[in-house]
Design a protein around this motif. Sequence first.
Motif, PDB file in Angstrom:
ATOM      1  N   ILE A 198       4.034 -24.491  36.854  1.00 35.02           N
ATOM      2  CA  ILE A 198       5.457 -24.393  36.518  1.00 35.02           C
ATOM      3  C   ILE A 198       6.275 -23.782  37.655  1.00 35.02           C
ATOM      4  O   ILE A 198       7.435 -24.127  37.855  1.00 35.02           O
ATOM      5  CB  ILE A 198       5.652 -23.613  35.204  1.00 35.02           C
ATOM      6  N   GLU A 199       5.656 -22.915  38.470  1.00 33.72           N
ATOM      7  CA  GLU A 199       6.375 -22.348  39.607  1.00 33.72           C
ATOM      8  C   GLU A 199       6.672 -23.429  40.635  1.00 33.72           C
ATOM      9  O   GLU A 199       7.741 -23.435  41.264  1.00 33.72           O
ATOM     10  CB  GLU A 199       5.564 -21.212  40.232  1.00 33.72           C
ATOM     11  N   ASP A 200       5.724 -24.371  40.822  1.00 32.70           N
ATOM     12  CA  ASP A 200       5.966 -25.490  41.730  1.00 32.70           C
ATOM     13  C   ASP A 200       7.159 -26.321  41.266  1.00 32.70           C
ATOM     14  O   ASP A 200       7.988 -26.753  42.074  1.00 32.70           O
ATOM     15  CB  ASP A 200       4.726 -26.392  41.806  1.00 32.70           C
ATOM     16  N   VAL A 201       7.252 -26.534  39.966  1.00 29.69           N
ATOM     17  CA  VAL A 201       8.328 -27.353  39.416  1.00 29.69           C
ATOM     18  C   VAL A 201       9.673 -26.633  39.514  1.00 29.69           C
ATOM     19  O   VAL A 201      10.700 -27.250  39.797  1.00 29.69           O
ATOM     20  CB  VAL A 201       8.014 -27.750  37.957  1.00 29.69           C
ATOM     21  N   VAL A 202       9.653 -25.327  39.297  1.00 28.65           N
ATOM     22  CA  VAL A 202      10.892 -24.537  39.466  1.00 28.65           C
ATOM     23  C   VAL A 202      11.408 -24.692  40.889  1.00 28.65           C
ATOM     24  O   VAL A 202      12.612 -24.887  41.122  1.00 28.65           O
ATOM     25  CB  VAL A 202      10.636 -23.051  39.129  1.00 28.65           C
ATOM     26  N   ASP A 203      10.490 -24.619  41.854  1.00 27.19           N
ATOM     27  CA  ASP A 203      10.863 -24.778  43.255  1.00 27.19           C
ATOM     28  C   ASP A 203      11.334 -26.199  43.537  1.00 27.19           C
ATOM     29  O   ASP A 203      12.322 -26.415  44.240  1.00 27.19           O
ATOM     30  CB  ASP A 203       9.669 -24.423  44.139  1.00 27.19           C
ATOM     31  N   LEU A 204      10.638 -27.186  42.983  1.00 30.14           N
ATOM     32  CA  LEU A 204      10.998 -28.590  43.181  1.00 30.14           C
ATOM     33  C   LEU A 204      12.396 -28.890  42.649  1.00 30.14           C
ATOM     34  O   LEU A 204      13.181 -29.616  43.283  1.00 30.14           O
ATOM     35  CB  LEU A 204       9.969 -29.494  42.467  1.00 30.14           C
ATOM     36  N   LEU A 205      12.719 -28.317  41.499  1.00 27.94           N
ATOM     37  CA  LEU A 205      14.014 -28.569  40.859  1.00 27.94           C
ATOM     38  C   LEU A 205      15.133 -27.667  41.381  1.00 27.94           C
ATOM     39  O   LEU A 205      16.278 -27.798  40.966  1.00 27.94           O
ATOM     40  CB  LEU A 205      13.882 -28.362  39.342  1.00 27.94           C
ATOM     41  N   SER A 206      14.773 -26.744  42.298  1.00 27.62           N
ATOM     42  CA  SER A 206      15.757 -25.814  42.893  1.00 27.62           C
ATOM     43  C   SER A 206      16.484 -24.994  41.829  1.00 27.62           C
ATOM     44  O   SER A 206      17.695 -24.767  41.902  1.00 27.62           O
ATOM     45  CB  SER A 206      16.777 -26.580  43.747  1.00 27.62           C
ATOM     46  N   ILE A 207      15.736 -24.558  40.805  1.00 23.11           N
ATOM     47  CA  ILE A 207      16.316 -23.693  39.769  1.00 23.11           C
ATOM     48  C   ILE A 207      16.481 -22.295  40.349  1.00 23.11           C
ATOM     49  O   ILE A 207      15.527 -21.711  40.856  1.00 23.11           O
ATOM     50  CB  ILE A 207      15.404 -23.651  38.529  1.00 23.11           C
ATOM     51  N   PRO A 208      17.687 -21.715  40.312  1.00 28.52           N
ATOM     52  CA  PRO A 208      17.937 -20.401  40.929  1.00 28.52           C
ATOM     53  C   PRO A 208      17.112 -19.289  40.274  1.00 28.52           C
ATOM     54  O   PRO A 208      17.202 -19.070  39.070  1.00 28.52           O
ATOM     55  CB  PRO A 208      19.431 -20.175  40.700  1.00 28.52           C
ATOM     56  N   LEU A 239       5.735 -30.123  31.904  1.00 26.81           N
ATOM     57  CA  LEU A 239       6.297 -31.460  31.754  1.00 26.81           C
ATOM     58  C   LEU A 239       7.667 -31.428  31.086  1.00 26.81           C
ATOM     59  O   LEU A 239       8.586 -32.166  31.466  1.00 26.81           O
ATOM     60  CB  LEU A 239       5.343 -32.334  30.933  1.00 26.81           C
ATOM     61  N   HIS A 240       7.800 -30.551  30.079  1.00 25.71           N
ATOM     62  CA  HIS A 240       9.090 -30.451  29.381  1.00 25.71           C
ATOM     63  C   HIS A 240      10.194 -29.984  30.319  1.00 25.71           C
ATOM     64  O   HIS A 240      11.317 -30.488  30.266  1.00 25.71           O
ATOM     65  CB  HIS A 240       8.973 -29.487  28.187  1.00 25.71           C
ATOM     66  N   LEU A 241       9.883 -29.043  31.188  1.00 28.98           N
ATOM     67  CA  LEU A 241      10.885 -28.533  32.112  1.00 28.98           C
ATOM     68  C   LEU A 241      11.374 -29.645  33.037  1.00 28.98           C
ATOM     69  O   LEU A 241      12.582 -29.862  33.196  1.00 28.98           O
ATOM     70  CB  LEU A 241      10.306 -27.370  32.929  1.00 28.98           C
ATOM     71  N   TYR A 242      10.436 -30.377  33.638  1.00 26.53           N
ATOM     72  CA  TYR A 242      10.808 -31.445  34.559  1.00 26.53           C
ATOM     73  C   TYR A 242      11.534 -32.573  33.816  1.00 26.53           C
ATOM     74  O   TYR A 242      12.535 -33.114  34.305  1.00 26.53           O
ATOM     75  CB  TYR A 242       9.549 -31.996  35.248  1.00 26.53           C
ATOM     76  N   ALA A 243      11.029 -32.918  32.627  1.00 28.00           N
ATOM     77  CA  ALA A 243      11.634 -34.004  31.855  1.00 28.00           C
ATOM     78  C   ALA A 243      13.037 -33.642  31.382  1.00 28.00           C
ATOM     79  O   ALA A 243      13.961 -34.468  31.445  1.00 28.00           O
ATOM     80  CB  ALA A 243      10.740 -34.344  30.651  1.00 28.00           C
ATOM     81  N   GLU A 244      13.240 -32.413  30.915  1.00 30.65           N
ATOM     82  CA  GLU A 244      14.542 -31.997  30.395  1.00 30.65           C
ATOM     83  C   GLU A 244      15.597 -31.969  31.494  1.00 30.65           C
ATOM     84  O   GLU A 244      16.730 -32.406  31.295  1.00 30.65           O
ATOM     85  CB  GLU A 244      14.432 -30.615  29.738  1.00 30.65           C
ATOM     86  N   ILE A 258      14.434 -37.457  31.349  1.00 26.10           N
ATOM     87  CA  ILE A 258      13.468 -38.555  31.288  1.00 26.10           C
ATOM     88  C   ILE A 258      12.412 -38.225  30.243  1.00 26.10           C
ATOM     89  O   ILE A 258      12.363 -37.106  29.712  1.00 26.10           O
ATOM     90  CB  ILE A 258      12.798 -38.796  32.666  1.00 26.10           C
ATOM     91  N   SER A 259      11.543 -39.202  29.950  1.00 21.36           N
ATOM     92  CA  SER A 259      10.505 -38.984  28.947  1.00 21.36           C
ATOM     93  C   SER A 259       9.370 -38.143  29.513  1.00 21.36           C
ATOM     94  O   SER A 259       9.233 -37.986  30.735  1.00 21.36           O
ATOM     95  CB  SER A 259       9.953 -40.333  28.472  1.00 21.36           C
ATOM     96  N   ILE A 260       8.521 -37.621  28.614  1.00 18.46           N
ATOM     97  CA  ILE A 260       7.365 -36.832  29.036  1.00 18.46           C
ATOM     98  C   ILE A 260       6.411 -37.682  29.875  1.00 18.46           C
ATOM     99  O   ILE A 260       5.873 -37.225  30.892  1.00 18.46           O
ATOM    100  CB  ILE A 260       6.633 -36.267  27.797  1.00 18.46           C
TER     101      ILE A 260
END
Length: 375
Positions: free
Chosen positions: A11-21, A65-70, A74-76
């Motif tokens: 989930i930390e990788d996804v936070v970084d990927l999505l540039s969430i502050p 998956l929910h974080l990236y999808a939301e 997009i779908s799961i």
Amino acid sequence: MGVSNHLPCNIEDVVDLLSIPVVRSSGTQLHCRCPFCDDRKAHLNINLSKNVFRCNRCGTGGGVLHLYAEVNNISINTAYEELCRIFQSGEKAPEHPVRKAQTKVKQSKPALELASVEARDNTYSNLLSMLSLGTAHRESLLGRGLSGSEIIRLGYKTTPAVRSAKIVTELLERGCDLKGVPGFYVDEETGQWKLDIRATGIMVPDRNCEGQIEAIQIRLDKDTHSKFNTLTSVDKYYGATASCCPHFAGVTGEEDAVYLTEGVMKADIARYFSTVLGHPCAFVGLTGVSNINQYVRMLEELKRFGINTIKVAFDMDLHVNENVRKARDRVIQVGCENGFEVIPKRWSSNYKGIDDLLLSFIERRRITDSIFGRL
């Protein structure tokens, strides 16, 4: 970090990927600004060990998956496929339409109509009779020039820090009706009445021309934005919004004039000082210099007393505070339009309020008495 659901990322990788502050990190948790609502204070909690997230503001939550999808709307299944390609094959993250943050709609809580003056007076009188005045607050009032007996007469008390449940229980046992009394509300879970104390300070009863307590002002211990606030339960479940009144101090109807000043406590103190000086004057305090509705109500009540002269004794910061000056001018205009003689009072700017001015007279007299003795 562990990988959930056989994903090549956490989930930390996804936070970084999505540039969430990320506002702050505690090592095992990240506190971020939520991308799903108009969050400005890092309500989004990322649990790194469990690979889950939740916003404490809008309630959105889930796993990687929910974080990236939301975020990408997009779908799961699509989220799973894209994350595998990004982190396994090194593909560039596909562009998705930017999801607009949703403004959180605040649910309005059921409120009660303001209780009658009689009900408020009865409840507030009983409440104050159950409380005491803390040592620090008593010393503060003595330092402002009030006597011990006058402090008792005025009924000032310290906000309760504990045992509020017992206070409510005793009020109900005394037969007090708490419905619609600002400061009291119903607990949503238990259905029990509660007392809403939002800040600590000195509780000052706001009395109408009949001496009834219509509201309670609180002289705050910490005045970051204002020196006073009003006891209220606005925005609480079955709470009520406070409604202050023009505060009458020493008005009996035998006076030819009243002094109009700013604030409940200031009117009380000025009345006491004038009595100490041997020239007891009647005072009316507004809870705000620009509160024209309170002022108009005061005019109607003064007419019933047969008083037609008002001496406006607003603070001397009106010389530098345009809002106070405009309020003073408006008071003069409305008073004259209603048939009153309105006289603005002025004094040295060395003394801000009428209470400061009268206290200086008392102190001078004490000095004189100490030198020459009383005649």
